[in-house]
Enzyme design. Structure first.
Site, PDB file in Angstrom:
ATOM      1  N   GLY A  31       9.952   4.319   0.274  1.00 35.91           N
ATOM      2  CA  GLY A  31      10.945   3.752  -0.681  1.00 35.91           C
ATOM      3  C   GLY A  31      11.403   2.343  -0.331  1.00 35.91           C
ATOM      4  O   GLY A  31      10.582   1.589   0.116  1.00 35.91           O
ATOM      5  N   LEU A  33      11.308   0.051  -2.643  1.00 34.26           N
ATOM      6  CA  LEU A  33      10.036  -0.454  -3.162  1.00 34.26           C
ATOM      7  C   LEU A  33      10.391  -2.077  -3.750  1.00 34.26           C
ATOM      8  O   LEU A  33      11.498  -2.240  -3.951  1.00 34.26           O
ATOM      9  CB  LEU A  33       9.787   0.316  -4.428  1.00 34.26           C
ATOM     10  CG  LEU A  33       9.519   1.990  -3.965  1.00 34.26           C
ATOM     11  CD1 LEU A  33       8.948   2.375  -5.330  1.00 34.26           C
ATOM     12  CD2 LEU A  33       8.526   2.067  -3.170  1.00 34.26           C
ATOM     13  N   GLN A  35       7.696  -5.691  -4.927  1.00 31.15           N
ATOM     14  CA  GLN A  35       6.491  -5.780  -5.789  1.00 31.15           C
ATOM     15  C   GLN A  35       4.959  -5.781  -4.889  1.00 31.15           C
ATOM     16  O   GLN A  35       4.013  -5.433  -5.471  1.00 31.15           O
ATOM     17  CB  GLN A  35       6.389  -7.412  -5.951  1.00 31.15           C
ATOM     18  CG  GLN A  35       7.464  -7.677  -7.175  1.00 31.15           C
ATOM     19  CD  GLN A  35       7.289  -7.011  -8.444  1.00 31.15           C
ATOM     20  OE1 GLN A  35       5.899  -6.924  -8.748  1.00 31.15           O
ATOM     21  NE2 GLN A  35       8.150  -6.640  -9.029  1.00 31.15           N
ATOM     22  N   GLY A  36       5.157  -5.524  -3.665  1.00 31.19           N
ATOM     23  CA  GLY A  36       4.239  -5.239  -2.857  1.00 31.19           C
ATOM     24  C   GLY A  36       3.508  -3.864  -3.185  1.00 31.19           C
ATOM     25  O   GLY A  36       2.455  -3.551  -3.163  1.00 31.19           O
ATOM     26  N   HIS A  37       4.513  -2.829  -2.978  1.00 36.00           N
ATOM     27  CA  HIS A  37       4.192  -1.444  -3.549  1.00 36.00           C
ATOM     28  C   HIS A  37       3.749  -1.407  -5.077  1.00 36.00           C
ATOM     29  O   HIS A  37       2.904  -0.591  -5.333  1.00 36.00           O
ATOM     30  CB  HIS A  37       5.778  -0.612  -3.373  1.00 36.00           C
ATOM     31  CG  HIS A  37       6.099  -0.552  -1.848  1.00 36.00           C
ATOM     32  ND1 HIS A  37       7.377  -0.999  -1.532  1.00 36.00           N
ATOM     33  CD2 HIS A  37       5.680   0.028  -0.727  1.00 36.00           C
ATOM     34  CE1 HIS A  37       7.574  -0.811  -0.275  1.00 36.00           C
ATOM     35  NE2 HIS A  37       6.701  -0.155   0.271  1.00 36.00           N
ATOM     36  N   LYS A 151      -1.102  -4.911   5.213  1.00 32.42           N
ATOM     37  CA  LYS A 151      -0.060  -5.640   6.156  1.00 32.42           C
ATOM     38  C   LYS A 151      -0.186  -4.844   7.278  1.00 32.42           C
ATOM     39  O   LYS A 151       0.255  -5.360   8.322  1.00 32.42           O
ATOM     40  CB  LYS A 151       1.272  -5.775   5.136  1.00 32.42           C
ATOM     41  CG  LYS A 151       2.272  -6.208   6.422  1.00 32.42           C
ATOM     42  CD  LYS A 151       3.556  -6.241   5.429  1.00 32.42           C
ATOM     43  CE  LYS A 151       4.275  -5.016   5.284  1.00 32.42           C
ATOM     44  NZ  LYS A 151       4.997  -4.616   6.703  1.00 32.42           N
ATOM     45  N   MET A 186       5.393  -9.687   2.114  1.00 32.85           N
ATOM     46  CA  MET A 186       6.339  -8.607   1.523  1.00 32.85           C
ATOM     47  C   MET A 186       6.605  -7.304   2.458  1.00 32.85           C
ATOM     48  O   MET A 186       5.797  -6.472   2.691  1.00 32.85           O
ATOM     49  CB  MET A 186       6.132  -8.475   0.043  1.00 32.85           C
ATOM     50  CG  MET A 186       7.349  -8.197  -0.886  1.00 32.85           C
ATOM     51  SD  MET A 186       7.147  -8.307  -2.583  1.00 32.85           S
ATOM     52  CE  MET A 186       7.671 -10.085  -2.555  1.00 32.85           C
ATOM     53  N   SER A 187       8.101  -7.104   2.558  1.00 32.97           N
ATOM     54  CA  SER A 187       8.338  -5.984   3.266  1.00 32.97           C
ATOM     55  C   SER A 187       9.596  -5.468   2.942  1.00 32.97           C
ATOM     56  O   SER A 187      10.529  -6.375   2.530  1.00 32.97           O
ATOM     57  CB  SER A 187       8.230  -6.101   4.828  1.00 32.97           C
ATOM     58  OG  SER A 187       8.951  -5.009   5.628  1.00 32.97           O
ATOM     59  N   ARG A 189      11.923  -4.867   4.719  1.00 34.38           N
ATOM     60  CA  ARG A 189      12.749  -5.230   5.959  1.00 34.38           C
ATOM     61  C   ARG A 189      13.406  -6.673   5.490  1.00 34.38           C
ATOM     62  O   ARG A 189      14.117  -6.928   6.103  1.00 34.38           O
ATOM     63  CB  ARG A 189      12.086  -5.249   7.329  1.00 34.38           C
ATOM     64  CG  ARG A 189      11.565  -3.993   7.900  1.00 34.38           C
ATOM     65  CD  ARG A 189      10.911  -3.996   9.037  1.00 34.38           C
ATOM     66  NE  ARG A 189      10.455  -2.630   9.377  1.00 34.38           N
ATOM     67  CZ  ARG A 189      10.757  -2.134  10.430  1.00 34.38           C
ATOM     68  NH1 ARG A 189      11.689  -2.755  11.083  1.00 34.38           N
ATOM     69  NH2 ARG A 189      10.271  -0.769  11.098  1.00 34.38           N
TER      70      ARG A 189
END
Length: 282
Positions: A31, A33, A35-37, A151, A186-187, A189
């Site tokens: 979750g 979420l 743009q990487g997801h 990543k 992108m994360s 976190r």
């Protein structure tokens, strides 16, 4: 868009699709979420008739209880974000009980030593937690292909080993790291970083890029020492580790070989938030 909370309801829908010979792509997430997801979801849509996204904060892969408690849970926002990609997605957002029933514990796995390198040295039990939940999800969803971001490259290699050792009939696809405009991987976190820390964290990727250049002419040990020096001079970023390793077995490189592929891995703390990244070197 259909959102399922129970595995039995999800499996009924998946079985109905499979009887019509539709292919299923799977993107497992925790979750929060971004743009990487979404880039993983888009890759899955290109290769499959239907795509399932799981949203589940897995308790067994957190070695730090505080990190688990602080992990953002934004299901409604996540579903709305997925709708911007496609309305044909399926979402599986289970409870902890639906995944683990009455026993929230990890199984122990042997990943041929991959689990003892890098992240495994600093996050006790982490990959047992990852292996436990990914195996459960793959058994529930039974996808044709599952998509993971590079990543978490060590995790990607471990999941490929998990699938091979357990004869799970799925193809694991690794997808390129999706980066913010300043290069930061992108994360979820990243959302916890202050604006200044987020800007400063671009130093991580810049250093990796320079390390890749140096690796062309210098030894692995020289590159490692150079990176460690760069971070010792940085007042806001604390280096946990920097390693140059063989992509296949993740063992640190002692002497370069033209027949092998190498990757640099890094973990850094800023504002008590842990960031990881990696880059292919050849």
């Amino acid at each position: 868009m259909q959102v399922f909370n129970k595995s039995k309801d999800l499996q009924k829908q998946i079985n109905a699709l499979k009887t019509k010979n539709y292919t299923i792509g799977f993107v497992p997430t925790m979750g929060a979420l971004h743009q990487g997801h979404l880039s993983l979801v888009q890759s899955a849509l290109q290769e499959n008739d239907f795509v399932l996204v799981s949203i589940f904060v897995n308790p067994t892969q957190f070695d730090n209880p505080e990190d688990l408690n602080k992990y953002p849970r934004t299901l409604e926002r996540d579903v709305n974000l997925l709708k911007t990609v496609s309305n044909q997605l399926l979402v599986y957002a289970p409870t902890v009980d639906d995944i683990y029933e009455n026993t929230v514990t990890s199984k122990h796995f042997d990943f041929n030593g991959l689990e003892h390198e890098m992240e495994g040295k600093f996050r006790a039990g982490h990959f047992d937690g990852v292996g436990t939940v990914v195996k459960k999800l793959l058994e529930i969803v039974k996808p044709d292909k599952a998509f993971f971001g590079e990543k978490d490259f060590q995790q990607l290699q471990i999941i490929k080993t998990l699938v091979k050792k357990n004869n799970i009939p799925v193809t694991i696809i690794g997808c390129d790291i999706y980066r913010e405009p300043n290069g930061l991987a992108m994360s979820s976190r990243n959302e916890r970083l202050s604006e200044s820390a987020r800007n400063e964290a671009s130093f991580i990727y810049k250093t990796l890029q320079q390390a890749k250049i140096y690796f062309g002419t210098k030894s692995a040990n020289e590159v490692v020492k150079w990176v460690e020096k760069q971070f010792s001079n940085n007042k806001t970023l604390e280096l946990e580790y920097f390693t140059i390793a063989d992509e296949t077995n993740l063992k640190p490189v002692k002497r370069k070989s033209k027949s092998k592929t190498y990757r640099a891995f890094i973990a850094v703390y800023t504002e008590n938030i842990r960031l990881i990244d990696n880059i292919a070197l050849n």
